[in-house]
Design a protein around this motif. Structure first.
Motif, PDB file in Angstrom:
ATOM      1  N   VAL A   1     -28.697 -17.206 -11.390  1.00 21.85           N
ATOM      2  CA  VAL A   1     -29.040 -17.995 -12.592  1.00 21.85           C
ATOM      3  C   VAL A   1     -28.039 -18.484 -13.489  1.00 21.85           C
ATOM      4  N   VAL A   2     -27.933 -19.652 -13.964  1.00 24.33           N
ATOM      5  CA  VAL A   2     -26.712 -20.206 -14.608  1.00 24.33           C
ATOM      6  C   VAL A   2     -27.277 -20.144 -15.953  1.00 24.33           C
ATOM      7  N   PHE A   3     -26.606 -19.900 -16.920  1.00 21.64           N
ATOM      8  CA  PHE A   3     -26.751 -19.836 -18.290  1.00 21.64           C
ATOM      9  C   PHE A   3     -25.584 -20.346 -18.994  1.00 21.64           C
ATOM     10  N   TYR A   4     -25.523 -21.664 -19.706  1.00 22.47           N
ATOM     11  CA  TYR A   4     -24.750 -22.381 -20.466  1.00 22.47           C
ATOM     12  C   TYR A   4     -25.052 -22.228 -21.953  1.00 22.47           C
ATOM     13  N   ARG A   5     -24.201 -22.090 -22.839  1.00 22.27           N
ATOM     14  CA  ARG A   5     -24.463 -21.952 -24.153  1.00 22.27           C
ATOM     15  C   ARG A   5     -23.303 -22.659 -24.990  1.00 22.27           C
ATOM     16  N   VAL A   6     -23.773 -23.330 -25.852  1.00 27.77           N
ATOM     17  CA  VAL A   6     -22.861 -24.071 -27.158  1.00 27.77           C
ATOM     18  C   VAL A   6     -23.273 -23.397 -28.568  1.00 27.77           C
ATOM     19  N   SER A   7     -22.434 -23.462 -29.244  1.00 27.44           N
ATOM     20  CA  SER A   7     -22.764 -22.698 -30.793  1.00 27.44           C
ATOM     21  C   SER A   7     -23.250 -23.653 -31.629  1.00 27.44           C
ATOM     22  N   THR A   8     -22.927 -24.951 -31.597  1.00 29.50           N
ATOM     23  CA  THR A   8     -23.528 -25.958 -32.615  1.00 29.50           C
ATOM     24  C   THR A   8     -24.378 -27.173 -31.929  1.00 29.50           C
TER      25      THR A   8
ATOM     26  N   LEU B   1     -32.442 -14.059 -18.515  1.00 30.89           N
ATOM     27  CA  LEU B   1     -32.468 -12.604 -17.905  1.00 30.89           C
ATOM     28  C   LEU B   1     -33.800 -12.395 -17.132  1.00 30.89           C
ATOM     29  N   GLU B   2     -34.932 -12.818 -17.524  1.00 28.34           N
ATOM     30  CA  GLU B   2     -36.100 -12.603 -16.689  1.00 28.34           C
ATOM     31  C   GLU B   2     -35.850 -13.114 -15.428  1.00 28.34           C
ATOM     32  N   ALA B   3     -35.368 -14.591 -15.330  1.00 29.32           N
ATOM     33  CA  ALA B   3     -35.420 -15.083 -14.014  1.00 29.32           C
ATOM     34  C   ALA B   3     -34.437 -14.172 -13.161  1.00 29.32           C
ATOM     35  N   CYS B   4     -33.452 -13.526 -13.611  1.00 27.60           N
ATOM     36  CA  CYS B   4     -32.630 -12.625 -12.816  1.00 27.60           C
ATOM     37  C   CYS B   4     -33.352 -11.216 -12.233  1.00 27.60           C
ATOM     38  N   LYS B   5     -34.157 -10.785 -13.374  1.00 28.10           N
ATOM     39  CA  LYS B   5     -34.950  -9.554 -13.149  1.00 28.10           C
ATOM     40  C   LYS B   5     -35.941  -9.866 -11.932  1.00 28.10           C
ATOM     41  N   ASN B   6     -36.452 -10.997 -12.179  1.00 25.75           N
ATOM     42  CA  ASN B   6     -37.685 -11.212 -11.146  1.00 25.75           C
ATOM     43  C   ASN B   6     -37.250 -11.907  -9.863  1.00 25.75           C
ATOM     44  N   THR B   7     -36.105 -12.325  -9.697  1.00 28.05           N
ATOM     45  CA  THR B   7     -35.679 -12.763  -8.371  1.00 28.05           C
ATOM     46  C   THR B   7     -34.481 -12.061  -7.768  1.00 28.05           C
ATOM     47  N   GLY B   8     -33.811 -10.940  -8.682  1.00 28.28           N
ATOM     48  CA  GLY B   8     -32.553 -10.122  -8.245  1.00 28.28           C
ATOM     49  C   GLY B   8     -31.388 -11.204  -8.095  1.00 28.28           C
ATOM     50  N   ALA B   9     -31.386 -12.073  -8.934  1.00 28.05           N
ATOM     51  CA  ALA B   9     -30.092 -13.152  -9.138  1.00 28.05           C
ATOM     52  C   ALA B   9     -29.100 -12.614  -9.678  1.00 28.05           C
ATOM     53  N   THR B  10     -27.903 -12.886  -9.601  1.00 27.62           N
ATOM     54  CA  THR B  10     -26.820 -12.758 -10.391  1.00 27.62           C
ATOM     55  C   THR B  10     -26.828 -13.629 -11.474  1.00 27.62           C
TER      56      THR B  10
ATOM     57  N   PHE C   1     -22.858  -7.372 -25.148  1.00 26.00           N
ATOM     58  CA  PHE C   1     -22.333  -7.538 -23.709  1.00 26.00           C
ATOM     59  C   PHE C   1     -22.585  -6.386 -23.005  1.00 26.00           C
ATOM     60  N   SER C   2     -22.363  -4.980 -23.480  1.00 24.10           N
ATOM     61  CA  SER C   2     -22.297  -3.869 -22.323  1.00 24.10           C
ATOM     62  C   SER C   2     -23.871  -3.624 -22.212  1.00 24.10           C
ATOM     63  N   ARG C   3     -24.750  -3.846 -22.924  1.00 22.85           N
ATOM     64  CA  ARG C   3     -26.358  -3.727 -22.800  1.00 22.85           C
ATOM     65  C   ARG C   3     -26.459  -4.823 -21.748  1.00 22.85           C
ATOM     66  N   ILE C   4     -26.065  -6.039 -21.774  1.00 21.88           N
ATOM     67  CA  ILE C   4     -26.641  -7.103 -20.921  1.00 21.88           C
ATOM     68  C   ILE C   4     -26.027  -6.619 -19.471  1.00 21.88           C
ATOM     69  N   ILE C   5     -24.798  -6.218 -19.273  1.00 23.98           N
ATOM     70  CA  ILE C   5     -24.456  -6.158 -17.905  1.00 23.98           C
ATOM     71  C   ILE C   5     -24.841  -4.769 -17.218  1.00 23.98           C
ATOM     72  N   GLU C   6     -25.519  -3.825 -18.170  1.00 22.43           N
ATOM     73  CA  GLU C   6     -26.528  -2.952 -17.398  1.00 22.43           C
ATOM     74  C   GLU C   6     -27.636  -3.299 -16.960  1.00 22.43           C
ATOM     75  N   GLU C   7     -28.339  -4.558 -17.571  1.00 19.38           N
ATOM     76  CA  GLU C   7     -29.621  -4.815 -16.985  1.00 19.38           C
ATOM     77  C   GLU C   7     -29.501  -5.626 -15.903  1.00 19.38           C
ATOM     78  N   VAL C   8     -28.583  -6.629 -15.892  1.00 21.54           N
ATOM     79  CA  VAL C   8     -28.436  -7.540 -14.678  1.00 21.54           C
ATOM     80  C   VAL C   8     -27.064  -7.537 -14.255  1.00 21.54           C
ATOM     81  N   ASN C   9     -26.941  -7.959 -12.842  1.00 20.69           N
ATOM     82  CA  ASN C   9     -25.470  -8.255 -12.129  1.00 20.69           C
ATOM     83  C   ASN C   9     -24.963  -9.699 -13.003  1.00 20.69           C
ATOM     84  N   ILE C  10     -23.686  -9.760 -13.192  1.00 17.16           N
ATOM     85  CA  ILE C  10     -23.057 -10.760 -13.775  1.00 17.16           C
ATOM     86  C   ILE C  10     -21.587 -11.204 -13.127  1.00 17.16           C
ATOM     87  N   LYS C  11     -21.562 -12.364 -13.329  1.00 14.00           N
ATOM     88  CA  LYS C  11     -20.598 -13.151 -12.785  1.00 14.00           C
ATOM     89  C   LYS C  11     -19.873 -14.020 -13.781  1.00 14.00           C
ATOM     90  N   VAL C  12     -18.569 -13.978 -13.942  1.00 16.41           N
ATOM     91  CA  VAL C  12     -17.879 -15.051 -14.931  1.00 16.41           C
ATOM     92  C   VAL C  12     -17.115 -15.955 -14.032  1.00 16.41           C
TER      93      VAL C  12
END
Length: 217
Positions: free
Chosen positions: A5-12, A66-75, A91-102
């Motif tokens: 599951v890909v997540f993109y973010r920009v600040s503005t 996050l929900e998509a990762c939890k529902n499908t087992g995706a990273t 960040f620490s809480r997030i990596i405990e909830e789902v698998n992450i790749k950077v």
């Protein structure tokens, strides 16, 4: 098959509308998938947000990812660590909830990512203090800080008017596309395929276009 599951973010909004920040992230994600990912792989979904990294947990698009990762087992796949959060505690809480790749740290495991996030937070804190100290020294020397430049308001108004004019030119096309593609992501895809305004459209840009045209989706 490896799932992402890909997540993109920009600040503005400016970054979101220009597409510059998103294009860099898309490039890095593409490099990771083509070069470092387990094969075969499948991208389950993509989520794009214009949101501050300091408040990412309250971002609805991030929660969808996050929900998509939890529902499908995706990273969860992001371009850089700070695209998730600039706070190591979050960040620490997030990596405990789902698998992450950077993407930019393709071989890093959870422990290494946690360490990097902690070091990055320390660096930002130091830079902030250094900047404040430099401003204080400049003020003591009599340097005038801040203030709005002449013509600033007129420049902003001109940009808004130009954006509104571009949007109006697309109104007939948008109305037609919404008949069969009633979603921001679908609209962005069709606008890209039709090369509207000669650019690649992001979901956030399609949403902004709908808002400018004052249409309901």
């Amino acid at each position: 098959m490896k799932k992402y599951v890909v997540f993109y973010r920009v600040s503005t909004k400016k970054q979101g509308e220009s597409g510059l920040g998103l294009e860099a992230q898309e490039r890095d994600i593409s490099i990771f998938l083509d070069t470092y990912s387990e094969q075969p792989y499948k991208v389950i979904s993509k989520h794009t947000s214009v949101h501050s990294g300091s408040d990412i947990e309250n971002c609805p698009y991030f929660q969808e990812a996050l929900e998509a990762c939890k529902n499908t087992g995706a990273t969860l796949l992001v371009a850089k660590v700070d695209r998730l959060s600039r706070k190591v505690s979050v960040f620490s809480r997030i990596i405990e909830e789902v698998n992450i790749k950077v993407a930019m740290m393709p071989n890093a495991d959870k422990f290494q990512l946690h360490i990097y996030a902690a070091l990055a937070e320390q660096e930002r804190d130091f830079i902030s203090k250094r900047t404040k100290a430099a401003l204080a020294e400049a003020k003591a020397r009599g340097v005038k800080l801040g203030g709005v430049r002449p013509g600033h308001d007129k420049a902003i108004a001109a940009r808004k008017e130009a954006a509104s004019n571009r949007a109006e030119k697309l109104r007939p096309l948008v109305l037609e596309l919404l008949k069969t593609n009633p979603s921001y992501s679908s609209l962005a895809k069709r606008l890209t395929e039709l090369k509207a305004n000669g650019k690649k459209w992001q979901t956030t840009q399609a949403k902004r276009l709908i808002e400018r045209l004052e249409l309901n989706l």
